[in-house]
Design an enzyme around this catalytic site. Structure first.
Site, PDB file in Angstrom:
ATOM      1  N   GLU A 189      26.060  76.304  68.408  1.00  0.00           N
ATOM      2  CA  GLU A 189      26.645  75.013  68.656  1.00  0.00           C
ATOM      3  C   GLU A 189      26.291  73.950  69.588  1.00  0.00           C
ATOM      4  O   GLU A 189      26.254  72.910  69.195  1.00  0.00           O
ATOM      5  CB  GLU A 189      28.135  75.465  68.948  1.00  0.00           C
ATOM      6  CG  GLU A 189      29.411  74.717  68.263  1.00  0.00           C
ATOM      7  CD  GLU A 189      29.613  73.476  69.348  1.00  0.00           C
ATOM      8  OE1 GLU A 189      29.316  72.163  68.800  1.00  0.00           O
ATOM      9  OE2 GLU A 189      29.577  73.665  70.437  1.00  0.00           O
ATOM     10  N   ARG A 233      32.689  70.423  63.699  1.00  0.00           N
ATOM     11  CA  ARG A 233      31.658  70.722  64.670  1.00  0.00           C
ATOM     12  C   ARG A 233      30.623  69.617  64.534  1.00  0.00           C
ATOM     13  O   ARG A 233      29.567  69.892  64.997  1.00  0.00           O
ATOM     14  CB  ARG A 233      31.589  72.074  65.268  1.00  0.00           C
ATOM     15  CG  ARG A 233      32.397  72.703  65.978  1.00  0.00           C
ATOM     16  CD  ARG A 233      33.187  72.302  67.069  1.00  0.00           C
ATOM     17  NE  ARG A 233      33.794  73.305  67.771  1.00  0.00           N
ATOM     18  CZ  ARG A 233      35.013  73.720  67.518  1.00  0.00           C
ATOM     19  NH1 ARG A 233      35.911  73.010  66.395  1.00  0.00           N
ATOM     20  NH2 ARG A 233      35.874  74.515  67.910  1.00  0.00           N
ATOM     21  N   SER A 271      32.297  78.056  72.638  1.00  0.00           N
ATOM     22  CA  SER A 271      31.662  78.899  71.837  1.00  0.00           C
ATOM     23  C   SER A 271      30.305  78.596  71.788  1.00  0.00           C
ATOM     24  O   SER A 271      29.763  77.191  71.662  1.00  0.00           O
ATOM     25  CB  SER A 271      32.220  78.350  70.419  1.00  0.00           C
ATOM     26  OG  SER A 271      33.552  78.868  70.331  1.00  0.00           O
TER      27      SER A 271
END
Ligand code: EPU
Length: 338
Positions: free
Chosen positions: A334, A164, A238
């Site tokens: 995130e 990520r 997420s």
């Protein structure tokens, strides 16, 4: 500047459905428009590049120039012995692009079906799901430097992809607008079926060798069962990254919690499941004001109606504090706060 608008509502342009107004807003519909405005110095100063709005949290009004990427187009670039190269403009909808590749009989992206957002945003956080990361299918990307209008090509190495993560979240953050991404889809396709949810899905149906379309359909079904649809309930996927801890910390953690899901990494570190940690802290299905921890996947925070960015931040802070107190593990958010 042609097309520049003042005070534009962003409520519908972020999947969490948070209220925010852009001080200045420009829809980018062509490369020529983008390069011309950048070369003229019109895109300098505080700015925000907006794609599908699925990975950001507005904490208030955006006192910047918002560049909304609406570049469209997709094509098969070249076919050689090993791979087919396909390209899409930065503003293309990611999932539509994945389905288009499957319609062309070009497998390779099926595990990444139904991820919200745009093609141009995909490399920024190196989207990943069900055993595949975008980086594994990436060839290069083209971007425009917003201060100068210069075109620049980034190879996979230039992008410095991680979990990520990429250079576009680090030293290149905010400097470029990604205009086009080229993917490399292997001719000798191998299905990626290692992820437990996929194995269960095909095991239950007695399908031993699914094709790419069946994998895409399975991923869609699994995502729909677990993840809230942003069209029905505001969310940003997420909310935390799965934390990666070093080998010693992992050993101590797993001795205390032998049933915790964990994934060994090539460098000896171990990735833990943030959803499991949050679930074990009792947050799954619980709300704080108008933001809740999703009842089917604790890693996702949802807007139950009328939430602001501050409400999201409040719940995220409480969850991270509880996880740290109970497990000694730090959670990293995130999506980006703006
Ligand atoms: N789990 C729980 N309780 C929960 C949620 C998860 O116990 O409430 C456990 C699950 O049972 C499983 C483990 O935690 O053993 C992992 O859960 P899951 O397989 O659902 O995946 P995840 O780690 O929670 C990651 C990605 C998702 C991606 C899925 C599938 C991150 C931050 N998230 O979630 O990506 O779709 O794997 O590959 O890496 C996103 O980035 O927005 C996203 C949705």
């Amino acid at each position: 500047m042609n097309g520049l608008q003042q005070r534009v509502a962003l409520d519908r342009l972020n999947t969490f459905g948070l209220p925010a107004t852009a001080a200045r807003y420009l829809r980018i519909t062509s490369l020529a428009q983008l390069v011309e405005a950048a070369r003229a110095g019109q895109l300098r100063g505080p700015r925000l590049v907006l794609g599908g709005g699925s990975n950001l949290i507005f904490l208030g009004d955006v006192d910047r120039l918002v560049l909304h990427v609406a570049l469209r187009g997709r094509e098969i670039v070249a076919v050689d012995d090993d791979a087919t190269r396909v390209a899409a403009a930065g503003g293309e909808h990611w999932h539509d692009f994945v389905r288009w590749t499957l319609d062309q009989n070009l497998p390779g992206l099926e595990n990444l079906s139904l991820i919200p957002g745009t093609v141009g945003a995909a490399p920024i956080q190196n989207i990943g799901a069900y055993g595949l990361e975008m980086a594994e299918r990436f060839e290069h990307l083209e971007a425009v430097e917003l201060d100068t209008g210069a075109s620049r090509r980034f190879s996979a190495a230039d992008c410095r992809f991680g979990y990520r993560d990429s250079v576009f979240k680090g030293e290149a953050a905010g400097r470029y607008l990604i205009t086009r991404v080229v993917f490399r889809l292997p001719r000798r396709w191998q299905p990626v079926l290692g992820y437990a949810d996929l194995q269960r899905h095909f095991g239950e149906r007695g399908i031993a060798a699914p094709d790419a379309r069946q994998i895409s359909d399975a991923v869609i079904a699994i995502r729909r069962a677990k993840l809230p649809d942003p069209a029905e309930c505001g969310n940003a996927g997420s909310f935390f990254k799965n934390p990666v801890v070093d080998a010693a910390a992992a050993q101590a953690f797993l001795a205390a919690h032998p049933d915790a899901p964990h994934y060994a990494q090539p460098d000896g570190s171990v990735k833990l499941a943030a959803g499991w940690l949050i679930d074990r802290c009792g947050w799954k299905g619980r709300a704080l004001g108008p933001v809740a921890c999703h009842a089917r996947q604790a890693l996702v925070l949802v807007n139950t109606g009328g939430a602001t960015g501050a409400d999201v931040q409040a719940l995220a802070g409480r969850i991270a504090a509880d996880v740290r107190a109970r497990f000694g593990v730090a959670l990293e958010v995130e999506p980006g706060y703006v």
